[in-house]
Design a protein around this motif. Structure first.
Motif, short mmCIF file in Angstrom:
data_model
loop_
_atom_site.label_atom_id
_atom_site.label_comp_id
_atom_site.label_asym_id
_atom_site.label_seq_id
_atom_site.Cartn_x
_atom_site.Cartn_y
_atom_site.Cartn_z
N PRO A 240 0.82 -1.22 0.00
CA PRO A 240 0.00 0.00 0.00
C PRO A 240 0.85 1.26 0.00
O PRO A 240 1.78 1.40 0.79
N GLY A 241 0.53 2.16 -0.93
CA GLY A 241 1.24 3.42 -1.03
C GLY A 241 2.60 3.34 -1.67
O GLY A 241 3.32 4.33 -1.75
N GLN A 242 2.98 2.16 -2.16
CA GLN A 242 4.33 1.95 -2.69
C GLN A 242 4.33 1.79 -4.21
O GLN A 242 5.24 1.19 -4.77
N VAL A 243 3.33 2.34 -4.86
CA VAL A 243 3.27 2.30 -6.32
C VAL A 243 3.40 3.72 -6.85
O VAL A 243 2.75 4.64 -6.34
N GLY A 244 4.24 3.89 -7.85
CA GLY A 244 4.45 5.19 -8.45
C GLY A 244 4.16 5.18 -9.94
O GLY A 244 3.86 4.15 -10.53
N ARG A 245 4.25 6.35 -10.52
CA ARG A 245 4.02 6.51 -11.96
C ARG A 245 5.28 7.14 -12.55
O ARG A 245 5.70 8.22 -12.17
N TYR A 246 5.85 6.46 -13.52
CA TYR A 246 7.11 6.89 -14.12
C TYR A 246 6.89 8.09 -15.03
O TYR A 246 5.82 8.26 -15.60
N ASN A 247 7.91 8.91 -15.17
CA ASN A 247 7.84 10.09 -16.02
C ASN A 247 7.47 9.71 -17.45
O ASN A 247 8.03 8.78 -18.02
N ASP A 248 6.51 10.44 -18.05
CA ASP A 248 6.02 10.07 -19.38
C ASP A 248 6.49 11.00 -20.49
O ASP A 248 5.88 11.07 -21.55
#
Length: 484
Positions: A240-248
């Protein structure tokens, strides 16, 4: 939606989060993961030879179709493994950067899952709808040295247009021959990324790569975004809370961006850091669950019901993590005292085999680090930083060092042991103290090794960036340095 009741039970109401049936399915998968984990791989550093041996074991299962599709620069075989009879083609490739091996481990766990007897009904239904194609360890020459680039010194992921590397040509050829509907581009990212605005590491980061500078969203990229929303929902149960979104930002030379442009819905998965998991064994487990969630959702087409707007709610990657953060340390310079936070990181230095490596610490930043986080933090208000001392006796050799009392050395703030005959080719020691040449001088600046005292008592040691409480077992120092 297809009449596909076996899987529908698991993939309903995506826009409202995971249903109870789905949650139960993934809990079973997650709980049974040890049954599928490929135990012959338990470290990030492994060779192409092991990969080939594991692929050969799958030849006994006629459902796996194994084909040589190319060779690396140094002549290592690139294999494509396919399973399933469905019309929807899903291509997954890993380790195009030789030192990014987490997903390769997870793929072999997935092969074991597909090869197992349990979940038979679900797998049969899955493989009637999709055909899965796997290209594990795309850059075996880089993996042999555990380095990012291939034998030519080229970043394979920046060779999608020029196609000078045979590894690049192979990936392009396979993608084009399949005209794959979905693609999974499997990588590792820095362990120092955190989920923006939080102290939590970005253990897994996702990206639906842009296919133009405007970052347009068409159906192809939109489908990738929807799958990412679904996978994020699954992972929130376990990290939980440990997912990110990579620069696009669009990168015109990169494979992910171009494969998206060529019509394959492409999902980038980046494996980052996880506390106390240097070999990324927990993170491979998260890859296993997330990838299987995605392919099941592709088979049932339930990703189509996902609210694409949820993609933007996944926090972006930030880069505000350290291995060790020491806050409000008193530091004396030129007769004046200052309050500093210290952010300390460890770089990995390869050894004489791909499986061996050592740590070298460095002070990544100092000052007010209140907006930064760390895997290990310690508030040291009232503690004064003092430099480590050099042991007053010059020892004849490394063997003599082993006879010292290391706890006593730390109590007396000795961080460096002078040794007459240091090994010429070694730069690291397993002893919890640095070994130095007889003429070694301690740096006047803050270095990787120092002590912290309060009210005249030395209470903590930092040796090669590892924090140790004085009086406790100094095994927290994974290795120290040999300085000549």
């Amino acid at each position: 939606m297809k009449n596909f009741s076996t899987l529908s039970i698991f993939f309903l109401f995506i826009t409202f989060g995971l249903s109870a049936q789905q949650d139960n399915f993934y809990k079973k998968l997650y709980a049974k993961y040890p049954d599928y984990k490929e135990e012959s791989i338990n470290q990030r550093r492994f060779t192409h030879e092991l990969v080939i041996d594991l692929i050969k074991k799958l030849e006994s299962n006629s459902e796996f179709r194994i084909n040589k599709v190319g060779e690396s620069i140094e002549g290592r075989i690139l294999n494509l493994l396919s399973i399933g009879t469905g019309e929807t083609d899903v291509l997954l490739w890993s380790q195009m950067h030789g030192d990014e091996s987490t997903a390769t481990m997870a793929l072999f766990d997935i092969f074991n899952f597909l090869n197992a007897d349990d979940f038979k009904v679900e797998k049969e239904a899955l493989l009637k709808e999709v055909t899965l194609h796997f290209l594990p360890m795309l850059n075996p020459d880089g993996a042999e040295k555990f380095q990012r680039r291939n034998a030519l010194g080229v970043d394979v992921n920046r060779d999608a247009l020029r196609l000078q590397s045979p590894e690049s040509k192979t990936l392009k050829k396979v993608r084009d021959s399949l005209d794959a509907d979905f693609g999974f581009n499997l990588h590792d990212q820095s362990r120092y990324y955190n989920a923006e605005g939080t102290e939590k590491p970005a253990t897994i980061s996702f990206l639906a790569p842009a296919y133009d500078y405007e970052k347009s969203i068409n159906k192809v990229r939109g489908n990738a975004m929807k799958l990412i929303v679904l996978m994020n929902g699954v992972l929130q149960n376990y990290a939980p809370g440990q997912v990110g979104r990579y620069n696009d930002d669009f990168e015109p030379r990169a494979f992910g961006d171009n494969i998206q442009k060529w019509g394959t819905s492409t999902i980038l998965i980046e494996s980052g850091g996880y506390p106390d998991d240097p070999e990324k064994q927990e993170i491979r487990k998260l890859n296993f669950v997330a990838i299987l969630a995605a392919v099941f959702a592709i088979a049932d087409e339930d990703y189509k019901t996902v609210d694409i707007a949820e993609y933007e709610n996944i926090p972006q990657n930030d880069s505000k993590l350290y291995d060790l953060k020491l806050t409000e340390v008193t530091y004396e310079l030129l007769g004046n005292e200052y309050i500093l936070d210290l952010g300390i990181n460890h770089s990995e230095v390869p050894g004489d085999t791909p499986q061996k490596y050592s740590y070298r610490a460095y002070v990544a930043d100092r000052g007010d680090l209140s907006t930064n986080y760390a895997y290990n933090s310690k508030d040291l208000l009232g503690y004064k930083l003092i430099s480590g001392k050099v042991y007053p006796e010059i020892l004849p050799d490394v063997e003599a060092v082993g006879k010292l009392d290391f706890e006593e050395l730390m109590e007396q703030a000795y961080a460096y042991i002078p040794v007459e005959n240091l090994p010429e080719k070694e730069n690291f020691t397993d002893y919890p103290v640095n070994l130095v040449s007889p003429d070694f001088k301690v740096s006047e600046d803050i270095s990787h090794s120092f002590f912290l005292e309060k009210d005249g008592e030395t209470e903590y040691a930092v040796i090669n960036g590892f924090l140790v409480k004085i009086g406790e077992e100094p095994s927290a120092v994974k290795n120290a340095l040999i300085l000549k």
